[in-house]
Design an enzyme around this catalytic site. Structure first.
Site, PDB file in Angstrom:
ATOM      1  N   ASN A  23      19.639  32.051  -6.213  1.00 52.36           N
ATOM      2  CA  ASN A  23      19.294  33.402  -6.695  1.00 52.36           C
ATOM      3  C   ASN A  23      19.501  33.546  -8.198  1.00 52.36           C
ATOM      4  OD1 ASN A  23      18.390  34.550  -4.336  1.00 52.36           O
ATOM      5  ND2 ASN A  23      20.417  35.272  -3.718  1.00 52.36           N
ATOM      6  N   ASP A  39      18.183  21.273  -8.427  1.00 52.65           N
ATOM      7  CA  ASP A  39      18.865  21.694  -7.190  1.00 52.65           C
ATOM      8  C   ASP A  39      18.846  20.517  -6.224  1.00 52.65           C
ATOM      9  OD1 ASP A  39      19.511  24.826  -6.027  1.00 52.65           O
ATOM     10  OD2 ASP A  39      19.444  23.185  -4.555  1.00 52.65           O
ATOM     11  N   ARG A  90      39.863  29.910   1.343  1.00 47.73           N
ATOM     12  CA  ARG A  90      39.635  29.739  -0.086  1.00 47.73           C
ATOM     13  C   ARG A  90      39.699  28.252  -0.453  1.00 47.73           C
ATOM     14  NH1 ARG A  90      44.239  31.423  -4.119  1.00 47.73           N
ATOM     15  NH2 ARG A  90      44.818  29.357  -3.462  1.00 47.73           N
ATOM     16  N   ASN A 131      33.292  23.187  -3.655  1.00 48.86           N
ATOM     17  CA  ASN A 131      32.779  23.427  -5.013  1.00 48.86           C
ATOM     18  C   ASN A 131      33.394  22.487  -6.051  1.00 48.86           C
ATOM     19  OD1 ASN A 131      30.918  25.202  -4.109  1.00 48.86           O
ATOM     20  ND2 ASN A 131      31.930  27.057  -4.832  1.00 48.86           N
ATOM     21  N   HIS A 188      38.281  36.395 -13.515  1.00 45.20           N
ATOM     22  CA  HIS A 188      37.208  37.115 -12.833  1.00 45.20           C
ATOM     23  C   HIS A 188      37.677  37.354 -11.405  1.00 45.20           C
ATOM     24  CE1 HIS A 188      33.218  38.364 -11.799  1.00 45.20           C
ATOM     25  NE2 HIS A 188      33.070  37.412 -10.923  1.00 45.20           N
TER      26      HIS A 188
HETATM   27  P1  A3D Z   1      22.813  30.615  -4.305  1.00 45.74           P
HETATM   28  O1  A3D Z   1      21.587  31.457  -4.261  1.00 45.74           O
HETATM   29  O2  A3D Z   1      23.459  30.164  -3.039  1.00 45.74           O
HETATM   30  O3  A3D Z   1      22.468  29.318  -5.199  1.00 45.74           O
HETATM   31  C1  A3D Z   1      23.288  28.202  -5.281  1.00 45.74           C
HETATM   32  C2  A3D Z   1      22.394  26.973  -5.345  1.00 45.74           C
HETATM   33  O4  A3D Z   1      23.204  25.819  -5.568  1.00 45.74           O
HETATM   34  C3  A3D Z   1      21.604  26.722  -4.053  1.00 45.74           C
HETATM   35  O5  A3D Z   1      20.214  26.697  -4.328  1.00 45.74           O
HETATM   36  C4  A3D Z   1      22.108  25.341  -3.597  1.00 45.74           C
HETATM   37  O6  A3D Z   1      21.093  24.529  -3.004  1.00 45.74           O
HETATM   38  C5  A3D Z   1      22.576  24.743  -4.907  1.00 45.74           C
HETATM   39  N1  A3D Z   1      23.520  23.650  -4.742  1.00 45.74           N
HETATM   40  C6  A3D Z   1      24.502  23.509  -3.810  1.00 45.74           C
HETATM   41  N2  A3D Z   1      25.140  22.342  -4.006  1.00 45.74           N
HETATM   42  C7  A3D Z   1      24.561  21.755  -5.084  1.00 45.74           C
HETATM   43  C8  A3D Z   1      24.786  20.530  -5.768  1.00 45.74           C
HETATM   44  N3  A3D Z   1      25.730  19.677  -5.366  1.00 45.74           N
HETATM   45  N4  A3D Z   1      23.999  20.233  -6.830  1.00 45.74           N
HETATM   46  C9  A3D Z   1      23.031  21.095  -7.230  1.00 45.74           C
HETATM   47  N5  A3D Z   1      22.767  22.258  -6.614  1.00 45.74           N
HETATM   48  C10 A3D Z   1      23.526  22.572  -5.548  1.00 45.74           C
HETATM   49  O7  A3D Z   1      23.965  31.340  -5.138  1.00 45.74           O
HETATM   50  P2  A3D Z   1      23.803  32.319  -6.393  1.00 45.74           P
HETATM   51  O8  A3D Z   1      22.774  31.760  -7.302  1.00 45.74           O
HETATM   52  O9  A3D Z   1      23.687  33.713  -5.918  1.00 45.74           O
HETATM   53  O10 A3D Z   1      25.260  32.168  -7.025  1.00 45.74           O
HETATM   54  C11 A3D Z   1      25.651  30.952  -7.610  1.00 45.74           C
HETATM   55  C12 A3D Z   1      27.142  30.938  -7.903  1.00 45.74           C
HETATM   56  O11 A3D Z   1      27.457  31.943  -8.854  1.00 45.74           O
HETATM   57  C13 A3D Z   1      28.048  31.218  -6.696  1.00 45.74           C
HETATM   58  O12 A3D Z   1      29.165  30.340  -6.752  1.00 45.74           O
HETATM   59  C14 A3D Z   1      28.483  32.650  -6.898  1.00 45.74           C
HETATM   60  O13 A3D Z   1      29.712  32.925  -6.271  1.00 45.74           O
HETATM   61  C15 A3D Z   1      28.602  32.673  -8.400  1.00 45.74           C
HETATM   62  N6  A3D Z   1      28.591  33.997  -9.026  1.00 45.74           N
HETATM   63  C16 A3D Z   1      29.446  34.193 -10.060  1.00 45.74           C
HETATM   64  C17 A3D Z   1      29.464  35.401 -10.714  1.00 45.74           C
HETATM   65  C18 A3D Z   1      30.411  35.604 -11.852  1.00 45.74           C
HETATM   66  O14 A3D Z   1      30.427  36.651 -12.461  1.00 45.74           O
HETATM   67  C19 A3D Z   1      31.310  34.530 -12.241  1.00 45.74           C
HETATM   68  C20 A3D Z   1      28.605  36.432 -10.321  1.00 45.74           C
HETATM   69  C21 A3D Z   1      27.735  36.200  -9.274  1.00 45.74           C
HETATM   70  C22 A3D Z   1      27.731  34.969  -8.631  1.00 45.74           C
END
Ligand code: A3D
Length: 320
Positions: free
Chosen positions: A13, A34, A89, A96, A176
Site C-alpha cells: 500500500n 517486492d 511482538r 521483520n 513512534h
Molecule cells: P503492505 O501493503 O503489507 O506492504 C508490504 C509489502 O512488503 C508487501 O507487498 C510484501 O509483499 C512486501 N514484502 C514482504 N516481505 C518482503 C521482503 N522480504 N522483501 C521485499 N518485499 C517484501 O504494508 P504497507 O505498505 O501498508 O506498510 C508497510 C510497512 O510500513 C509496515 O511495516 C507498516 O507497519 C509500516 N508503517 C509505518 C508507519 C510509520 O509511521 C512508521 C505508518 C504506516 C505503516
C-alpha cells in the site's frame, strides 16, 4: 543531467503510493521491488500507463531482483509484514528482522551511496537493524515517523481551531508509538505557541489534551477504520517530503528517527528528534532544551525503543 533513481523496497500500500507520488512529482525513475514480483510489475505498469494522461516523464520498473536498485539515489523501505492476529511482538520482530537483513544486504551491495528512509514497523528498531546490516553512514539512514505524527497533530489542531493546516507547525519527539511525545510548547499557529493559544481561548486545555492523545493513537484510528491494513497516503507523502529534502538539498527541519550519539542523553539508538535534512542526509540534530516533564516522557519513549532493540539483539545475536 541523468534522471535520479528512486527505489522502493516493498510494493504494498505505501510502496504503491510512493511510486505514484515519486512519478507524478518527477523525482526520477522509479523501481518498485517486492518479493511478490507480479505486484511490483503490475503496479509499475499500471502507473506507467497513467503517464501519458498525467504527462510525467519517468521510467517505472517492477522487480524482485536487487540488482535493479543499482545506483539508486533514494531508497524507501516498506517491506515487511504487519502484525496478524495471534502473533506476538517478538514473532513480528523475528520476521521483520529477517526482511531488514535481506533489504540491508541488497542496499549494501547495489546502492551504498543512497539516502535510505525506513518506514517498516516497529520503526525505531527496524531502522536500527537496517543501518546495522547495510552499513551505510548513520546520516544516510533515517526512519520516517515524525513527519507523519506531526502532520496528524497539525491536522487535528487546524481542524479544532478552524485555521489552515499550513499555519500550524507541530513538534513531536520520541519513538513512534504510544509513547511518542507531542510537545505543545513548541507547537504553534503562525508562531504563537499552544499554551498562549489556550490563554487566548482559541482552544481549551481539555481539547488540546484530547488531541495529543488522538495523535498518539493516530495509526490505530486508521487501522480501526480500514479494517484491513494501515495508513498509507499520509505515510507515503511524509516519506516523499524527506526524500525531496535530500534530493534538492533543502535543509528542511523535519522530525525523523535519527541515530543519536549522546544527544538528549541517548546513545546508539534511533529515536524521533528534529533534524536538518540536506544533500548530506541528516546534517544536524536539533538538540533543544526540554522541561523536566518533557524529558521524563521522552525518556519513557526511549526506554520503549531500547526494549525493542534489545529484543532484536536477543533474537539475532549477529546484531549485538
Ligand atoms: P503492505 O501493503 O503489507 O506492504 C508490504 C509489502 O512488503 C508487501 O507487498 C510484501 O509483499 C512486501 N514484502 C514482504 N516481505 C518482503 C521482503 N522480504 N522483501 C521485499 N518485499 C517484501 O504494508 P504497507 O505498505 O501498508 O506498510 C508497510 C510497512 O510500513 C509496515 O511495516 C507498516 O507497519 C509500516 N508503517 C509505518 C508507519 C510509520 O509511521 C512508521 C505508518 C504506516 C505503516
Amino acid at each position: 543531467m541523468a534522471r535520479r533513481k528512486i527505489a522502493l523496497i516493498g510494493g504494498g500500500n505505501i510502496g504503491g503510493t510512493l511510486a505514484h507520488l515519486a512519478a507524478m512529482k518527477q523525482l526520477g525513475d522509479v523501481v518498485v521491488f517486492d518479493i511478490v514480483e507480479g505486484v511490483a510489475k503490475g503496479k509499475a505498469l499500471d502507473l506507467a500507463e497513467s503517464a501519458p494522461v498525467d504527462g510525467f516523464n519517468a521510467v517505472l520498473k517492477g522487480t524482485k531482483y536487487y540488482k535493479d536498485i543499482e545506483g539508486a539515489d533514494v531508497i524507501i523501505v516498506t517491506a515487511g509484514i504487519p502484525r496478524k492476529p495471534g502473533m506476538s511482538r517478538d514473532d513480528l520482530l523475528e520476521t521483520n528482522i529477517k526482511v531488514m537483513k535481506q533489504v540491508g544486504d541488497g542496499i549494501r551491495q547495489y546502492a551504498p551511496d543512497a539516502f535510505v528512509i525506513c518506514i517498516t514497523n516497529p520503526l525505531d528498531a527496524m531502522v536500527w537493524v537496517l543501518q546495522k546490516v547495510c552499513g551505510l553512514p548513520h546520516a544516510k539512514v533515517v526512519g520516517m515517523a515524525g513527519v507523519l505524527d506531526s502532520a496528524r497533530f497539525r491536522f487535528f489542531l487546524a481542524e479544532a481551531m478552524n485555521v489552515s493546516v499550513e499555519d500550524v507547525t507541530a513538534f513531536v519527539l520520541g519513538g513512534h508509538g504510544d509513547t511518542m511525545v507531542p510537545s505543545t510548547r513548541y507547537t504553534t499557529v503562525a508562531g504563537i505557541p499552544m499554551p498562549d493559544l489556550v490563554k487566548m481561548g482559541w482552544i481549551s486545555q481539555d481539547k488540546l489534551d484530547q488531541i495529543v492523545q488522538r495523535t498518539r493513537d493516530g495509526g490505530a484510528e486508521i487501522v480501526g477504520l480500514l479494517g484491513n491494513g494501515s495508513a498509507f497516503y499520509a505515510p507515503a507523502t511524509s516519506a516523499i517530503q524527506m526524500a525531496e529534502a535530500y534530493l534538492f538539498d533543502e535543509k528542511r527541519v523535519l522530525p525523523c528517527a535519527a541515530h543519536l550519539t549522546g544527544q538528549f542523553g541517548v546513545d546508539d539508538l534511533y529515536v524521533g528528534v528534529p533534524v536538518v535534512i540536506g544533500d548530506q542526509g541528516v546534517e544536524r540534530i536539533v538538540e533543544i532544551e526540554l522541561t523536566d516533564e518533557e524529558q521524563g516522557n521522552f525518556n519513557k519513549s526511549v526506554e520503549a525503543v531500547k526494549g525493542l532493540v534489545d529484543a532484536c539483539k536477543k533474537i539475532d545475536s549477529s546484531l549485538g
